[in-house]
Design an enzyme around this catalytic site. Sequence first.
Site, PDB file in Angstrom:
ATOM      1  CE  LYS A 232      55.896  38.784 -17.510  1.00 17.49           C
ATOM      2  NZ  LYS A 232      55.730  37.596 -18.378  1.00 17.49           N
TER       3      LYS A 232
ATOM      4  CB  SER B  58      53.827  31.965  -7.760  1.00 14.57           C
ATOM      5  OG  SER B  58      54.858  32.768  -7.882  1.00 14.57           O
TER       6      SER B  58
ATOM      7  CD  GLU C 239      43.570  39.762  -6.638  1.00  9.30           C
ATOM      8  OE1 GLU C 239      43.260  38.547  -6.098  1.00  9.30           O
ATOM      9  OE2 GLU C 239      43.271  40.737  -6.565  1.00  9.30           O
TER      10      GLU C 239
ATOM     11  CB  CYS D 255      44.208  31.345  -7.955  1.00  6.48           C
ATOM     12  SG  CYS D 255      42.962  32.515  -8.396  1.00  6.48           S
TER      13      CYS D 255
HETATM   14  P1  NAD Z   1      54.370  33.159 -11.647  1.00  2.00           P
HETATM   15  O1  NAD Z   1      54.376  33.841 -10.367  1.00  2.00           O
HETATM   16  O2  NAD Z   1      55.456  32.127 -11.765  1.00  2.00           O
HETATM   17  O3  NAD Z   1      54.328  34.117 -12.644  1.00  2.00           O
HETATM   18  C1  NAD Z   1      53.370  35.179 -12.860  1.00  2.00           C
HETATM   19  C2  NAD Z   1      53.854  36.147 -13.918  1.00  2.00           C
HETATM   20  O4  NAD Z   1      54.750  36.892 -13.198  1.00  2.00           O
HETATM   21  C3  NAD Z   1      54.220  35.691 -15.174  1.00  2.00           C
HETATM   22  O5  NAD Z   1      53.778  36.827 -16.298  1.00  2.00           O
HETATM   23  C4  NAD Z   1      55.730  35.775 -14.917  1.00  2.00           C
HETATM   24  O6  NAD Z   1      56.396  35.709 -16.212  1.00  2.00           O
HETATM   25  C5  NAD Z   1      55.964  36.818 -14.225  1.00  2.00           C
HETATM   26  N1  NAD Z   1      57.263  36.888 -13.229  1.00  2.00           N
HETATM   27  C6  NAD Z   1      57.901  35.751 -12.866  1.00  2.00           C
HETATM   28  N2  NAD Z   1      58.989  36.213 -12.470  1.00  2.00           N
HETATM   29  C7  NAD Z   1      58.817  37.532 -12.080  1.00  2.00           C
HETATM   30  C8  NAD Z   1      59.601  38.517 -11.357  1.00  2.00           C
HETATM   31  N3  NAD Z   1      60.817  38.103 -10.701  1.00  2.00           N
HETATM   32  N4  NAD Z   1      59.339  39.870 -11.338  1.00  2.00           N
HETATM   33  C9  NAD Z   1      58.113  40.008 -12.129  1.00  2.00           C
HETATM   34  N5  NAD Z   1      57.276  39.152 -12.692  1.00  2.00           N
HETATM   35  C10 NAD Z   1      57.772  38.096 -12.580  1.00  2.00           C
HETATM   36  O7  NAD Z   1      52.957  32.242 -11.405  1.00  2.00           O
HETATM   37  P2  NAD Z   1      52.526  31.406 -12.694  1.00  2.00           P
HETATM   38  O8  NAD Z   1      52.962  30.025 -12.458  1.00  2.00           O
HETATM   39  O9  NAD Z   1      52.389  31.909 -13.834  1.00  2.00           O
HETATM   40  O10 NAD Z   1      50.799  31.377 -12.103  1.00  2.00           O
HETATM   41  C11 NAD Z   1      50.186  30.508 -11.133  1.00  2.00           C
HETATM   42  C12 NAD Z   1      50.068  30.863  -9.773  1.00  2.00           C
HETATM   43  O11 NAD Z   1      49.209  32.002  -9.847  1.00  2.00           O
HETATM   44  C13 NAD Z   1      49.491  30.047  -8.814  1.00  2.00           C
HETATM   45  O12 NAD Z   1      50.136  30.221  -7.577  1.00  2.00           O
HETATM   46  C14 NAD Z   1      47.864  30.691  -8.639  1.00  2.00           C
HETATM   47  O13 NAD Z   1      47.240  30.346  -7.494  1.00  2.00           O
HETATM   48  C15 NAD Z   1      48.319  32.124  -8.926  1.00  2.00           C
HETATM   49  N6  NAD Z   1      47.195  32.796  -9.303  1.00  2.00           N
HETATM   50  C16 NAD Z   1      46.561  33.692  -8.598  1.00  2.00           C
HETATM   51  C17 NAD Z   1      45.167  34.310  -9.028  1.00  2.00           C
HETATM   52  C18 NAD Z   1      44.580  35.244  -7.899  1.00  2.00           C
HETATM   53  O14 NAD Z   1      43.657  35.978  -8.718  1.00  2.00           O
HETATM   54  N7  NAD Z   1      44.841  35.242  -6.599  1.00  2.00           N
HETATM   55  C19 NAD Z   1      44.696  34.214 -10.149  1.00  2.00           C
HETATM   56  C20 NAD Z   1      45.504  33.340 -11.095  1.00  2.00           C
HETATM   57  C21 NAD Z   1      46.717  32.627 -10.713  1.00  2.00           C
END
Ligand code: NAD
Length: 510
Positions: free
Chosen positions: A175, A227, A248, A282
């Site tokens: 997804k 996140s 992650e 990130c």
């Molecule tokens: P997000 O948490 O809003 O979304 C990430 C994914 O989860 C998306 O596909 C989203 O549709 C899905 N999602 C949202 N709500 C959900 C739920 N309740 N259940 C299951 N899935 C759900 O994050 P974002 O805004 O897309 O990404 C940015 C964040 O990701 C930042 O905090 C960044 O630091 C982090 N990030 C971490 C890494 C790492 O490897 N540690 C890498 C890239 C980004």
Amino acid sequence: MRPVPTEQLRHYVVASTSDTVTPVEVYTGAELATLPRSGPADVLTAVERGRRAQTAWAATDLADRKAIFARFHGLLLAHREELADLVQAETGKARRDAFEEIAEPVLVTSYYLRRAGALLRPRRRAGAMPLAVRATELRVPHGVVGVIAPWNYPLALSMADAIPALFAGNAVVLKPDSQTALSPLLAVDLMHRAGLPEHLIQVVLGDGPVIGAAVVDSTDFVAFTGSTRTGIEVAARAAERLIGCSLELGGKNPMIVLDDAPLDRAAAIAARGAFANAGQLCLSMERIYVPEPTFDAFAKRLVAVTENLRLGAGYDYGFDVGSLVSAAQLKRVSEHVDDARAKGARVLSGGRPRPDLGPYFYEPTVLAEVNPDMLCHTEETFGPVVSLYPYRTLDEAVLLANQSAFGLNASVLGDARRAAAVAPRLRAGTVNVNDAVNSAYGSTDAPMGGMRASGLGRRHGAEGLLKYTEAQTVAVQRIPVLGVPRWLPFRVYARVLVGALKALRRLRIR
Ligand code: NAD
């Protein structure tokens, strides 16, 4: 950019609804494609199909699986320009950032092509009784793995998890974020062109709280990148079903400049570490600790490098920094900078949106005099904003660097031996010495992931593959020595057992 092959890509989305998702070109807001939107029932369909396909896949010889991935590796490189076009169009990032993103699935594929055999092979373990029991540890795939990926590195982060999950013998339901589904879909298409059997990787699209949640509710293991807030929800949901997950998550990554660091080089590393991918990384550096005596000299150099960065939209290598991904991201970054400015921070460089370049551009920004009352002091900004803080002693710098709920990535600049000695004092899953991000992230043989609120589990290295398996012990009793013979009183047997345990200890077998 090349035309988007929508028809070819939509084939991999499992969707029975008539609803759609419409990713846009970030630079212009123009619609890029119309893709089907999945419903929760479609996630179940994908999981069921995946489960059926997985049984045969897990029984396939690893050599046959590897042959498919060897072809996939070649196809990724052959289609690098199309992949870079899609990554750029759907994220708004600069070409150089898009190109670096493609390196990740290529590296991960070649790494597991080399290592998967050794990591997955059955391992002999010492049996309960020497000679009498032969124990073997097997690595068994979970079944169907859910991969949930964010928008900032859509190709790299969906593939970094999907590839090892498939190597290990699982099926994958992926997804991605709906805005950034095109580049992962092209990678899925390339996997099929490389010979991956049907239904081993399927894509579902839709809102995270609905479709992402349905993935967690129906798969056998979840690899989540996103996140910290969502990661906590995913972990709680996975716990209810007693399935495993890797998380992650976010970071608020510190860089420590030591007093012997050459300042020009340090400023160049800091700028790349803070502004690569417009800071939507990130692993980005958001806090830089500088020795008090060199603070002004370092700040001056960082501002000079920052102001030389070419900010703009283009599908060539003419720009160093691209756009933010969306209005929501622009709002967040603007809020952090405006809040800091209103509370007394000094804006040394940047500090404003650039609508003249595109709807979501924001200038690379350097702040000083940031304090704990400001949002950007503690919260992840996830944009091109970095704060400089002076320190007096190294102990103080380490203390300040560790003052965060997060623990993803860190950097130390200076004499390599001194800087490496600081690394173990930092609470971060990766520490880059004389670099900000790529040295650790590019070391695919080493684990990568976060401590504390930055996550659970690791990708890359042995852990990045073995987390997609469960250990299974098969113990074969070859000589019937365990258990009490019917004719022997248990009292006697207990004495014999104690003698045997002592002997095993003396022989250092147990
Ligand atoms: P997000 O948490 O809003 O979304 C990430 C994914 O989860 C998306 O596909 C989203 O549709 C899905 N999602 C949202 N709500 C959900 C739920 N309740 N259940 C299951 N899935 C759900 O994050 P974002 O805004 O897309 O990404 C940015 C964040 O990701 C930042 O905090 C960044 O630091 C982090 N990030 C971490 C890494 C790492 O490897 N540690 C890498 C890239 C980004």
